[in-house]
Design an enzyme around this catalytic site. Structure first.
Site, short mmCIF file in Angstrom:
data_model
loop_
_atom_site.label_atom_id
_atom_site.label_comp_id
_atom_site.label_asym_id
_atom_site.label_seq_id
_atom_site.Cartn_x
_atom_site.Cartn_y
_atom_site.Cartn_z
CE LYS A 102 5.23 -2.20 4.88
NZ LYS A 102 4.85 -1.05 4.00
N GLY A 103 3.59 1.75 7.79
CA GLY A 103 2.31 2.11 8.40
C GLY A 103 1.94 3.57 8.27
N GLY A 104 2.77 4.32 7.52
CA GLY A 104 2.41 5.72 7.26
C GLY A 104 1.04 5.83 6.63
CB ALA A 110 9.67 0.91 3.85
CG ASP A 111 6.25 5.00 6.32
OD1 ASP A 111 5.84 5.72 5.40
OD2 ASP A 111 5.56 4.13 6.88
CB THR A 116 -0.87 0.01 1.28
OG1 THR A 116 -1.69 -1.16 1.26
CG2 THR A 116 -1.77 1.24 1.34
CD GLU A 118 1.47 -1.71 4.52
OE1 GLU A 118 1.23 -0.90 3.61
OE2 GLU A 118 2.15 -1.43 5.51
CE LYS A 138 9.38 7.24 1.67
NZ LYS A 138 8.52 6.21 1.16
C1 5RP Z 1 1.44 2.06 4.25
C2 5RP Z 1 2.91 1.85 4.22
C3 5RP Z 1 3.67 2.39 3.05
O1 5RP Z 1 4.39 1.38 2.48
C4 5RP Z 1 4.58 3.46 3.52
O2 5RP Z 1 3.83 4.44 4.24
C5 5RP Z 1 5.31 4.13 2.37
O3 5RP Z 1 4.41 4.82 1.59
P1 5RP Z 1 4.83 5.71 0.35
O4 5RP Z 1 5.28 4.78 -0.73
O5 5RP Z 1 3.58 6.47 0.01
O6 5RP Z 1 5.92 6.64 0.82
O7 5RP Z 1 3.50 1.28 5.09
O8 5RP Z 1 0.87 1.60 5.44
#
Ligand code: 5RP
Length: 218
Positions: A94-96, A83-84, A28, A103, A121
């Site tokens: 993760k989890g942003g 990933a964040d 996601t 996930e 990142k």
């Molecule tokens: C979502 C996530 C995403 O993988 C994470 O936030 C990175 O998102 P982005 O690709 O938009 O920077 O863990 O729950």
């Protein structure tokens, strides 16, 4: 090259890990959105996908990619997600996007986890990005107090309800020197569904987009 161009480049590079006639685990986020676009281009070569969020499911279905329930699938060769934060040990926060629990489940079920990021990142130590923790709503204040005891500064993510109908606490000011241990410790607090440290099951491969290309870390 701007950040979106890097996300697109790394999404394209991830396609090489998708096996013909397979069901692909799909994460996601904005980087994964580019990956789903790429998957759409080869949709006739795959059987379908298992998705980690309602948002990704919607995008997959809009492109005509069949979405399977994880319970229907016994063999998931690859899971591809953003990933964040990610370290050289392939541990992640993760989890942003609040999708961390699904996930983590789909990542756990997959043989290979390919993490796709742009170079912003990559970090030496996890924790500058506030750690998302998914919590059963009635446990929110109790879990927040327990997280303070662990040295964090939890903040309720107002207005966000996860796909599992839970809430998110974002924990600021943690310097995560021992991610495997902290992942377990936080998960052991009653009321925590899961937290956004992905260290017990880290990535197997990290693809990182830079100005000059996509680096691969195994
Ligand atoms: C979502 C996530 C995403 O993988 C994470 O936030 C990175 O998102 P982005 O690709 O938009 O920077 O863990 O729950």
């Amino acid at each position: 090259m701007d950040q979106n161009a890097k996300k697109q480049a790394v999404a394209k590079a991830a396609i090489q890990y998708v096996e013909n006639d397979s069901i692909v685990g799909v994460g996601t986020g904005s980087t994964v959105n580019f990956f789903i676009e790429e998957l759409g281009k080869i949709k006739d070569k795959i059987e379908g996908a298992v998705s980690s969020s309602e948002a990704s499911t919607k995008q997959l279905k809009a492109l005509g990619i069949e979405v399977f329930e994880l319970n229907e699938v016994s063999n998931l060769s690859v899971y591809i997600d953003g990933a964040d934060e990610v370290t050289e040990h392939k541990h992640m926060i993760k989890g942003g996007g609040a999708a961390l629990t699904r996930e983590k489940i789909v990542a756990g079920a997959a043989k290979t986890f390919v993490c796709i990021v742009d170079e912003s990142k990559r970090v030496p130590v996890l924790g500058r990005f506030p750690l998302p923790v998914e919590v059963i709503p009635m446990a929110r204040s109790f879990v927040a107090r327990e997280l303070v005891k662990l040295g964090g500064d939890p903040e309720y993510r107002q207005g966000v309800v996860t796909d599992n109908k839970n809430v998110i606490l974002d924990v600021h000011n943690l310097e995560i020197l021992n991610p495997r241990e902290l992942e377990q410790t936080i998960n052991n607090i009653p009321g925590v569904v899961t937290n956004g440290i992905f260290a017990l099951r880290g990535a197997d491969i990290v693809l990182s987009a830079t100005e000059t290309g996509v680096d691969t870390f195994k």
